[in-house]
Design a protein around this motif. Structure first.
Motif, short mmCIF file in Angstrom:
data_model
loop_
_atom_site.label_atom_id
_atom_site.label_comp_id
_atom_site.label_asym_id
_atom_site.label_seq_id
_atom_site.Cartn_x
_atom_site.Cartn_y
_atom_site.Cartn_z
N THR A 1 0.84 -1.20 0.00
CA THR A 1 0.00 0.00 0.00
C THR A 1 0.87 1.24 0.00
O THR A 1 1.84 1.34 0.77
CB THR A 1 -0.92 0.02 1.23
N SER B 1 -2.74 14.22 -1.43
CA SER B 1 -2.94 14.50 -2.85
C SER B 1 -1.74 15.27 -3.40
O SER B 1 -1.20 16.17 -2.74
CB SER B 1 -4.21 15.31 -3.06
N SER C 1 -0.40 8.40 -7.72
CA SER C 1 -0.93 7.97 -9.01
C SER C 1 0.13 8.02 -10.10
O SER C 1 0.12 7.21 -11.04
CB SER C 1 -2.14 8.81 -9.40
N GLN D 1 -10.65 4.28 -9.73
CA GLN D 1 -11.84 4.54 -8.93
C GLN D 1 -13.10 4.55 -9.79
O GLN D 1 -14.19 4.24 -9.31
CB GLN D 1 -11.71 5.85 -8.15
N ASP E 1 -5.77 1.97 -8.10
CA ASP E 1 -5.67 3.42 -7.95
C ASP E 1 -6.96 3.95 -7.31
O ASP E 1 -7.90 4.29 -8.02
CB ASP E 1 -5.42 4.08 -9.30
N GLU E 2 -6.99 4.00 -5.98
CA GLU E 2 -8.18 4.43 -5.25
C GLU E 2 -9.41 3.64 -5.76
O GLU E 2 -10.50 4.18 -5.91
CB GLU E 2 -8.42 5.94 -5.42
N SER F 1 -12.81 3.82 -3.73
CA SER F 1 -13.18 5.09 -3.09
C SER F 1 -14.59 5.56 -3.41
O SER F 1 -15.17 6.32 -2.63
CB SER F 1 -12.17 6.18 -3.47
N ARG G 1 -17.90 -1.31 -0.27
CA ARG G 1 -16.45 -1.14 -0.37
C ARG G 1 -15.73 -2.34 0.22
O ARG G 1 -14.81 -2.91 -0.40
CB ARG G 1 -16.05 0.14 0.37
N THR H 1 -4.10 4.43 -1.94
CA THR H 1 -5.35 4.74 -1.26
C THR H 1 -5.13 5.86 -0.24
O THR H 1 -4.01 6.07 0.24
CB THR H 1 -5.92 3.50 -0.55
N HIS H 2 -6.23 6.57 0.07
CA HIS H 2 -6.23 7.52 1.18
C HIS H 2 -6.82 6.89 2.43
O HIS H 2 -6.78 7.49 3.50
CB HIS H 2 -7.07 8.76 0.82
N ASP H 3 -7.38 5.70 2.29
CA ASP H 3 -8.19 5.09 3.36
C ASP H 3 -7.37 4.10 4.17
O ASP H 3 -6.90 3.09 3.65
CB ASP H 3 -9.41 4.41 2.74
N ASP I 1 -8.55 0.46 4.05
CA ASP I 1 -8.08 -0.30 2.89
C ASP I 1 -6.70 -0.89 3.19
O ASP I 1 -6.43 -2.06 2.90
CB ASP I 1 -7.97 0.61 1.66
#
Length: 215
Positions: free
Chosen positions: A30, A35, A40, A82, A159-160, A163, A170, A192-194, A197
């Motif tokens: 991961t 951002s 990416s 996404q 890639d996300e 999301s 999810r 991911t931002h999560d 995940d």
């Protein structure tokens, strides 16, 4: 096995990505960061689609073969975004047939059989004639995953990818993706931002500059 050897991506003289990592078959690495941190862009470099504004150095090897300079179509790396990006002018089966490799001597009927078996495996038997516009978000995500897998990739990028799904869906789609990757021994790199995940992936977590992160 997917190896990143001193892979560096720079923009306007600033290094955004600097990674040395080995991702084994069935493992999920991961990458997390804010951002604009280069996450990416890393995936674009791995599939051979890095924008010309970036400079790249280092090496990418897949199952021992150097793929750093290969065009996208020859890298055998699948990617899920996404957005599912299904072709609106094709049926579900048409979308999936687009991905099935054209093996010498293999009939269209045999290829269609692979598609139908794939739809059964993801819980969508008989959906081949459906218009993608009639599918739910979860169904579209399953079809996008199957399309990526039918192309017989040797590695998978996310890639996300989860999301846009609600929390319950999810987790369901994420578990399906990880299960399929592990059953096929595919090395996976997930952006991911999560944090959930990342925890579900049960693998190492790094920022784009290679610093290990604790969740």
């Amino acid at each position: 096995m997917l190896d990143l050897n001193d892979l560096t991506l720079s923009l306007n003289g600033t290094a955004l990505v600097h990674l040395t990592a080995r991702v084994a078959g069935g493992q999920v690495l991961t990458i997390m960061g804010p951002s604009g941190s280069g996450k990416s862009s890393l995936l674009m470099a791995l599939i051979g689609a890095l924008p010309a504004a970036f400079t790249q150095s280092g090496q990418i090897t897949l199952n021992g073969a150097d793929i750093t300079g290969l065009p996208t179509a020859q890298r055998q790396i699948g990617i899920l975004f996404q957005d599912d990006i299904l072709f609106p002018h094709l049926s579900v089966a048409g979308n999936l047939l687009f991905a099935v490799p054209r093996t010498a001597g293999q009939s269209r009927r045999a290829r269609a059989g692979l598609v139908e078996q794939g739809l059964i495996s993801i819980g969508l038997p008989g959906y081949g004639r459906r218009d993608p516009a009639t599918l739910s978000g979860g169904q579209r995500a399953r079809v996008a995953l199957l399309r990526a897998l039918l192309a017989e990739p040797k590695a998978l990028l996310l890639d996300e990818a989860f999301s846009r799904l609600d929390s319950g869906l999810r987790a369901q789609i994420r578990d399906l993706v990880f299960h399929e990757a592990r059953s096929r021994a595919l090395p996976v790199i997930m952006v991911t931002h999560d944090a959930e995940d990342a925890r579900a992936a049960q693998g190492p977590v790094l920022d784009p500059l290679g610093t290990p992160l604790t969740l």
